[in-house]
Design a protein around this motif. Sequence first.
Motif, mmCIF file in Angstrom:
data_model
loop_
_atom_site.group_PDB
_atom_site.id
_atom_site.type_symbol
_atom_site.label_atom_id
_atom_site.label_comp_id
_atom_site.label_asym_id
_atom_site.label_seq_id
_atom_site.Cartn_x
_atom_site.Cartn_y
_atom_site.Cartn_z
ATOM 1 N N ALA A 1 -1.775 -0.489 -12.627
ATOM 2 C CA ALA A 1 -2.856 -1.096 -13.403
ATOM 3 C C ALA A 1 -2.385 -2.399 -14.045
ATOM 4 O O ALA A 1 -1.284 -2.458 -14.592
ATOM 5 C CB ALA A 1 -3.337 -0.126 -14.476
ATOM 6 N N PHE A 2 -3.236 -3.401 -13.987
ATOM 7 C CA PHE A 2 -2.928 -4.724 -14.513
ATOM 8 C C PHE A 2 -3.922 -5.061 -15.617
ATOM 9 O O PHE A 2 -5.103 -4.717 -15.516
ATOM 10 C CB PHE A 2 -3.041 -5.766 -13.404
ATOM 11 C CG PHE A 2 -2.182 -5.445 -12.207
ATOM 12 C CD1 PHE A 2 -0.874 -5.875 -12.141
ATOM 13 C CD2 PHE A 2 -2.680 -4.688 -11.159
ATOM 14 C CE1 PHE A 2 -0.073 -5.571 -11.046
ATOM 15 C CE2 PHE A 2 -1.903 -4.378 -10.062
ATOM 16 C CZ PHE A 2 -0.587 -4.825 -10.011
ATOM 17 N N GLU A 3 -3.419 -5.759 -16.645
ATOM 18 C CA GLU A 3 -4.293 -6.113 -17.765
ATOM 19 C C GLU A 3 -3.909 -7.492 -18.297
ATOM 20 O O GLU A 3 -2.743 -7.757 -18.567
ATOM 21 C CB GLU A 3 -4.161 -5.069 -18.865
ATOM 22 C CG GLU A 3 -5.121 -5.240 -20.001
ATOM 23 C CD GLU A 3 -5.050 -4.075 -20.969
ATOM 24 O OE1 GLU A 3 -5.589 -2.995 -20.642
ATOM 25 O OE2 GLU A 3 -4.445 -4.258 -22.034
ATOM 26 N N ALA B 1 9.634 1.815 -6.622
ATOM 27 C CA ALA B 1 8.629 2.800 -6.221
ATOM 28 C C ALA B 1 9.151 4.189 -6.576
ATOM 29 O O ALA B 1 10.221 4.584 -6.117
ATOM 30 C CB ALA B 1 8.353 2.697 -4.729
ATOM 31 N N THR B 2 8.416 4.890 -7.414
ATOM 32 C CA THR B 2 8.873 6.206 -7.860
ATOM 33 C C THR B 2 7.922 7.332 -7.472
ATOM 34 O O THR B 2 8.368 8.437 -7.190
ATOM 35 C CB THR B 2 9.049 6.224 -9.391
ATOM 36 O OG1 THR B 2 7.815 5.830 -10.007
ATOM 37 C CG2 THR B 2 10.167 5.289 -9.819
ATOM 38 N N ALA B 3 6.622 7.052 -7.481
ATOM 39 C CA ALA B 3 5.644 8.107 -7.199
ATOM 40 C C ALA B 3 4.336 7.476 -6.761
ATOM 41 O O ALA B 3 4.042 6.332 -7.097
ATOM 42 C CB ALA B 3 5.404 8.955 -8.448
ATOM 43 N N SER B 4 3.554 8.237 -6.011
ATOM 44 C CA SER B 4 2.219 7.771 -5.659
ATOM 45 C C SER B 4 1.374 7.727 -6.916
ATOM 46 O O SER B 4 1.498 8.596 -7.783
ATOM 47 C CB SER B 4 1.577 8.712 -4.637
ATOM 48 O OG SER B 4 2.302 8.708 -3.435
ATOM 49 N N LYS C 1 0.822 -1.211 0.000
ATOM 50 C CA LYS C 1 0.000 0.000 0.000
ATOM 51 C C LYS C 1 0.850 1.253 0.000
ATOM 52 O O LYS C 1 0.430 2.295 -0.475
ATOM 53 C CB LYS C 1 -0.939 0.000 1.197
ATOM 54 C CG LYS C 1 -1.989 -1.069 1.108
ATOM 55 C CD LYS C 1 -2.929 -1.022 2.271
ATOM 56 C CE LYS C 1 -3.918 -2.171 2.112
ATOM 57 N NZ LYS C 1 -4.984 -2.132 3.056
ATOM 58 N N SER C 2 2.075 1.133 0.562
ATOM 59 C CA SER C 2 2.964 2.287 0.608
ATOM 60 C C SER C 2 4.409 1.824 0.513
ATOM 61 O O SER C 2 4.720 0.659 0.781
ATOM 62 C CB SER C 2 2.741 3.097 1.880
ATOM 63 O OG SER C 2 3.055 2.312 3.014
ATOM 64 N N ALA C 3 5.268 2.750 0.125
ATOM 65 C CA ALA C 3 6.703 2.484 0.013
ATOM 66 C C ALA C 3 7.428 3.819 0.046
ATOM 67 O O ALA C 3 6.822 4.875 -0.102
ATOM 68 C CB ALA C 3 7.013 1.741 -1.274
ATOM 69 N N GLU D 1 -7.558 -4.720 -13.630
ATOM 70 C CA GLU D 1 -7.612 -4.437 -12.195
ATOM 71 C C GLU D 1 -6.620 -3.322 -11.931
ATOM 72 O O GLU D 1 -5.655 -3.138 -12.679
ATOM 73 C CB GLU D 1 -7.218 -5.666 -11.374
ATOM 74 C CG GLU D 1 -8.168 -6.835 -11.500
ATOM 75 C CD GLU D 1 -9.470 -6.649 -10.729
ATOM 76 O OE1 GLU D 1 -9.504 -5.811 -9.808
ATOM 77 O OE2 GLU D 1 -10.435 -7.351 -11.057
ATOM 78 N N SER D 2 -6.829 -2.592 -10.839
ATOM 79 C CA SER D 2 -5.938 -1.497 -10.495
ATOM 80 C C SER D 2 -5.884 -1.323 -8.984
ATOM 81 O O SER D 2 -6.874 -1.557 -8.301
ATOM 82 C CB SER D 2 -6.432 -0.205 -11.152
ATOM 83 O OG SER D 2 -5.572 0.858 -10.878
ATOM 84 N N VAL D 3 -4.720 -0.938 -8.484
ATOM 85 C CA VAL D 3 -4.551 -0.596 -7.074
ATOM 86 C C VAL D 3 -3.723 0.683 -7.002
ATOM 87 O O VAL D 3 -3.027 1.030 -7.954
ATOM 88 C CB VAL D 3 -3.857 -1.725 -6.275
ATOM 89 C CG1 VAL D 3 -4.706 -2.977 -6.249
ATOM 90 C CG2 VAL D 3 -2.490 -2.013 -6.814
ATOM 91 N N ALA D 4 -3.792 1.336 -5.874
ATOM 92 C CA ALA D 4 -3.015 2.570 -5.696
ATOM 93 C C ALA D 4 -1.905 2.316 -4.699
ATOM 94 O O ALA D 4 -2.064 1.535 -3.753
ATOM 95 C CB ALA D 4 -3.910 3.694 -5.210
#
Length: 105
Positions: free
Chosen positions: A85-87, A78-81, A9-11, A98-101
């Motif tokens: 997205a996955f396809e 990890a470069t930016a918030s 969820k974070s990095a 599908e997508s996650v943030a």
Amino acid sequence: MAALLNVPKSARAGDIIEIKTLISHPMHTGYGRDDAGRPVSRDIIRLFTCRYDGAEVFRMDLTQAVAANPFIVFSTVATASGPIAFEWTDEKGTVWRESVAITVA
């Protein structure tokens, strides 16, 4: 199809993050037979892509040699918030998305 995604969820900026995906798909090779002995037509996922904040970071071409319910693991930095997205695209042109943030500090 159902997909399971394991993404932090974070990095912190610059961290290497591991991403795991699993999609429910039979991946029929076209060589199998059903219970009545009839050939089962080929039905496989041909392409998997992942985009991080709009840029493609991973691509995989799949073949009939890949097992059912493909489990894919890869890493990125990890470069930016933003969205990851996955396809998945099958050979008939059907696409699952599908997508996650992720939050990067």
